[in-house]
Enzyme design. Structure first.
Site, PDB file in Angstrom:
ATOM      1  N   ASP A   1       0.844  -1.204   0.000  1.00 11.95           N
ATOM      2  CA  ASP A   1       0.000   0.000   0.000  1.00 11.95           C
ATOM      3  C   ASP A   1       0.882   1.257   0.000  1.00 11.95           C
ATOM      4  O   ASP A   1       0.605   2.231  -0.702  1.00 11.95           O
ATOM      5  CB  ASP A   1      -0.910  -0.007   1.235  1.00 11.95           C
TER       6      ASP A   1
ATOM      7  N   HIS B   1      -4.734  -3.403   6.304  1.00 14.02           N
ATOM      8  CA  HIS B   1      -4.523  -3.671   4.871  1.00 14.02           C
ATOM      9  C   HIS B   1      -5.883  -4.056   4.286  1.00 14.02           C
ATOM     10  O   HIS B   1      -6.184  -5.234   4.071  1.00 14.02           O
ATOM     11  CB  HIS B   1      -3.497  -4.781   4.645  1.00 14.02           C
TER      12      HIS B   1
HETATM   13  P1  NAD Z   1      -2.324 -18.218  -4.327  1.00 13.96           P
HETATM   14  O1  NAD Z   1      -3.688 -18.785  -4.158  1.00 13.96           O
HETATM   15  O2  NAD Z   1      -1.702 -18.138  -5.676  1.00 13.96           O
HETATM   16  O3  NAD Z   1      -1.312 -19.034  -3.411  1.00 13.96           O
HETATM   17  C1  NAD Z   1      -1.598 -19.366  -2.095  1.00 13.96           C
HETATM   18  C2  NAD Z   1      -0.841 -20.636  -1.786  1.00 13.96           C
HETATM   19  O4  NAD Z   1      -0.985 -20.890  -0.397  1.00 13.96           O
HETATM   20  C3  NAD Z   1      -1.371 -21.862  -2.533  1.00 13.96           C
HETATM   21  O5  NAD Z   1      -0.303 -22.493  -3.232  1.00 13.96           O
HETATM   22  C4  NAD Z   1      -1.933 -22.747  -1.427  1.00 13.96           C
HETATM   23  O6  NAD Z   1      -1.767 -24.129  -1.694  1.00 13.96           O
HETATM   24  C5  NAD Z   1      -1.078 -22.286  -0.236  1.00 13.96           C
HETATM   25  N1  NAD Z   1      -1.641 -22.592   1.074  1.00 13.96           N
HETATM   26  C6  NAD Z   1      -2.939 -22.572   1.462  1.00 13.96           C
HETATM   27  N2  NAD Z   1      -3.046 -22.972   2.735  1.00 13.96           N
HETATM   28  C7  NAD Z   1      -1.796 -23.212   3.172  1.00 13.96           C
HETATM   29  C8  NAD Z   1      -1.268 -23.670   4.405  1.00 13.96           C
HETATM   30  N3  NAD Z   1      -2.053 -23.950   5.448  1.00 13.96           N
HETATM   31  N4  NAD Z   1       0.065 -23.820   4.510  1.00 13.96           N
HETATM   32  C9  NAD Z   1       0.871 -23.562   3.458  1.00 13.96           C
HETATM   33  N5  NAD Z   1       0.426 -23.151   2.256  1.00 13.96           N
HETATM   34  C10 NAD Z   1      -0.903 -22.970   2.126  1.00 13.96           C
HETATM   35  O7  NAD Z   1      -2.357 -16.791  -3.624  1.00 13.96           O
HETATM   36  P2  NAD Z   1      -1.322 -15.598  -3.787  1.00 13.96           P
HETATM   37  O8  NAD Z   1      -1.727 -14.755  -4.927  1.00 13.96           O
HETATM   38  O9  NAD Z   1       0.064 -16.100  -3.696  1.00 13.96           O
HETATM   39  O10 NAD Z   1      -1.699 -14.733  -2.470  1.00 13.96           O
HETATM   40  C11 NAD Z   1      -1.449 -15.253  -1.189  1.00 13.96           C
HETATM   41  C12 NAD Z   1      -2.108 -14.381  -0.136  1.00 13.96           C
HETATM   42  O11 NAD Z   1      -1.537 -13.081  -0.120  1.00 13.96           O
HETATM   43  C13 NAD Z   1      -3.605 -14.163  -0.339  1.00 13.96           C
HETATM   44  O12 NAD Z   1      -4.230 -14.245   0.942  1.00 13.96           O
HETATM   45  C14 NAD Z   1      -3.684 -12.750  -0.873  1.00 13.96           C
HETATM   46  O13 NAD Z   1      -4.935 -12.165  -0.615  1.00 13.96           O
HETATM   47  C15 NAD Z   1      -2.583 -12.110  -0.069  1.00 13.96           C
HETATM   48  N6  NAD Z   1      -2.076 -10.834  -0.566  1.00 13.96           N
HETATM   49  C16 NAD Z   1      -1.711  -9.911   0.362  1.00 13.96           C
HETATM   50  C17 NAD Z   1      -1.195  -8.698  -0.028  1.00 13.96           C
HETATM   51  C18 NAD Z   1      -0.780  -7.669   0.984  1.00 13.96           C
HETATM   52  O14 NAD Z   1      -0.436  -6.545   0.559  1.00 13.96           O
HETATM   53  N7  NAD Z   1      -0.773  -7.915   2.279  1.00 13.96           N
HETATM   54  C19 NAD Z   1      -1.050  -8.418  -1.397  1.00 13.96           C
HETATM   55  C20 NAD Z   1      -1.417  -9.402  -2.333  1.00 13.96           C
HETATM   56  C21 NAD Z   1      -1.930 -10.608  -1.897  1.00 13.96           C
HETATM   57  C1  LMR Z   2      -3.764  -6.507  -2.621  1.00  9.28           C
HETATM   58  O1  LMR Z   2      -3.741  -5.498  -1.907  1.00  9.28           O
HETATM   59  O2  LMR Z   2      -3.327  -6.514  -3.786  1.00  9.28           O
HETATM   60  C2  LMR Z   2      -4.377  -7.775  -2.091  1.00  9.28           C
HETATM   61  O3  LMR Z   2      -4.427  -7.751  -0.702  1.00  9.28           O
HETATM   62  C3  LMR Z   2      -5.728  -8.000  -2.697  1.00  9.28           C
HETATM   63  C4  LMR Z   2      -6.292  -9.347  -2.305  1.00  9.28           C
HETATM   64  O4  LMR Z   2      -7.463  -9.366  -1.868  1.00  9.28           O
HETATM   65  O5  LMR Z   2      -5.600 -10.361  -2.446  1.00  9.28           O
END
Ligand code: NAD
Ligand code: LMR
Length: 328
Positions: free
Chosen positions: A160, A188
């Site tokens: 962010d 977030h």
């Molecule tokens: P994704 O679905 O591509 O990958 C998630 C992975 O986590 C999968 O491979 C799944 O098998 C694994 N997983 C699920 N449960 C698990 C467990 N108990 N132990 C280990 N692995 C496990 O998702 P992504 O695009 O990589 O995003 C991951 C997370 O990050 C999401 O929750 C998304 O919303 C979040 N995110 C946060 C921010 C931020 O700024 N804080 C930004 C983008 C995404």
């Molecule tokens: C982001 O800020 O890009 C993510 O947290 C959005 C999401 O819901 O995975």
């Protein structure tokens, strides 16, 4: 170069952020060019094979700093001896799921992972939660790790922060290096508050260099809803920019923030700025000697107060929900 590698555990290693993150860690960008790393990848059993494929590619990069990769589907093994834990894997919201259901489902992931960190991580462990809802997932993990200092649990608002830097830089047509002291406050989520009233551009307050209309009706919603806009455009949530922000967060935590500037990170509140103690909220922070510190003494006007309070109220509500569910 230090001989002993730093162990970095990445959960959700086979996911899209994992794929963007692991190569940057292995190349030395997370901890610096003099620090060898060992990677522990944690996945659910169904995704272990995909994680093995990523590990093959990591091998094929022949990164000089990468001293080994292990893949686990067991949290206790994955966090044993870990120095840096990047908790990326989370349960996404599925159709019809209420926020309480989402928090409960993630409690089933972050509670056991917190316990595993408590049981076996290195004494200097630092935890960054990326998986959403990141702030409250971090709170759940922290509550399950009573022997680890509470301030080692953090959640990511650096994406962010970087989004806000980029929007302001474009608006004013200035280089990113001319912007300092920007802050993301709160959660977030779409309630977050990107603050330009303390940010400086060329040494002058940023809010005074943009129209109020743009600040309130363009800048704030664009930054706060950027995650949803990326999902809409890409058909998947941000991955490379999220991995980049995780690298920035940990690099600064370990190596310190530049003098005269600060960044944003969600860390346990000590009560500063009226944020209830213990809530994992985003603040203006510096890192010194490997510890985050909340920047003190900023004057908060009525507009900012209202925005900060609204986001913190959402965090309090999330905390109360997970408390009711017995997750903290
Ligand atoms: P994704 O679905 O591509 O990958 C998630 C992975 O986590 C999968 O491979 C799944 O098998 C694994 N997983 C699920 N449960 C698990 C467990 N108990 N132990 C280990 N692995 C496990 O998702 P992504 O695009 O990589 O995003 C991951 C997370 O990050 C999401 O929750 C998304 O919303 C979040 N995110 C946060 C921010 C931020 O700024 N804080 C930004 C983008 C995404
Ligand atoms: C982001 O800020 O890009 C993510 O947290 C959005 C999401 O819901 O995975």
């Amino acid at each position: 170069m230090s001989a002993t590698p730093v162990t970095v555990t990445v959960t959700g290693a086979a996911g899209q952020i994992g794929y963007a993150l692991l190569f940057r860690i292995a190349s030395g960008q997370l901890l610096g060019p003099d620090t060898p790393v060992k990677l522990n990848l944690l996945e659910i059993p169904q995704a272990v094979k995909a994680a093995e494929g990523t590990a093959m590619e990591l091998d094929d990069c022949a990164f000089p700093l990468l001293r080994g990769i292990d893949i686990f589907d067991d949290a206790n093994a994955a966090f044993s001896g870990t120095n840096v834990a990047l908790l990326v894997g989370a349960r996404p919201r599925s159709k019809g799921m209420e926020r309480g259901d989402l928090l409960e489902a993630n409690g089933g992931i972050f509670g056991p992972q917190g316990k595993a960190i408590n049981a076996g991580a290195a004494d200097d462990v630092r935890v960054l939660v990326v998986g959403n809802p990141a702030n409250t997932n971090a709170l759940i993990a922290q509550a399950s790790a009573p022997d680890v200092p509470a301030d080692r649990f953090t959640a990511m608002t650096r994406l962010d922060h970087n989004r806000a830097l980029a929007q302001l830089s474009k608006k004013l047509g200035v280089g990113l290096d001319e912007i300092s002291k920007l802050t993301i406050w709160g959660n977030h989520s779409a309630t977050q508050y990107p603050d330009l009233f303390h940010a400086e551009v060329g040494g002058k307050i940023a809010a005074e260099q943009v129209e109020r209309e743009w600040l309130e009706n363009d800048f704030i919603p664009t930054v706060a809803k950027r995650g949803a806009a990326i999902i809409e455009a890409r058909g998947a949530s941000s991955a490379a920019s999220a991995a980049n922000a995780a690298v920035d967060h940990v690099y600064d935590w370990v190596n310190g923030t530049p003098a005269g500037d600060w960044t944003s990170a969600a860390i346990p509140s000590d009560g500063s700025y009226g944020v209830p103690e213990g809530i994992i909220s985003s603040f203006p922070v510096t890192s010194e000697n490997g510890e985050w510190k909340i920047v003190q003494g900023l004057e908060i006007d009525e507009f900012s107060r209202g925005r900060i309070d609204a986001s913190v109220a959402e965090l309090v509500e999330e905390r109360d929900t997970v408390a009711t569910l017995g997750l903290i």
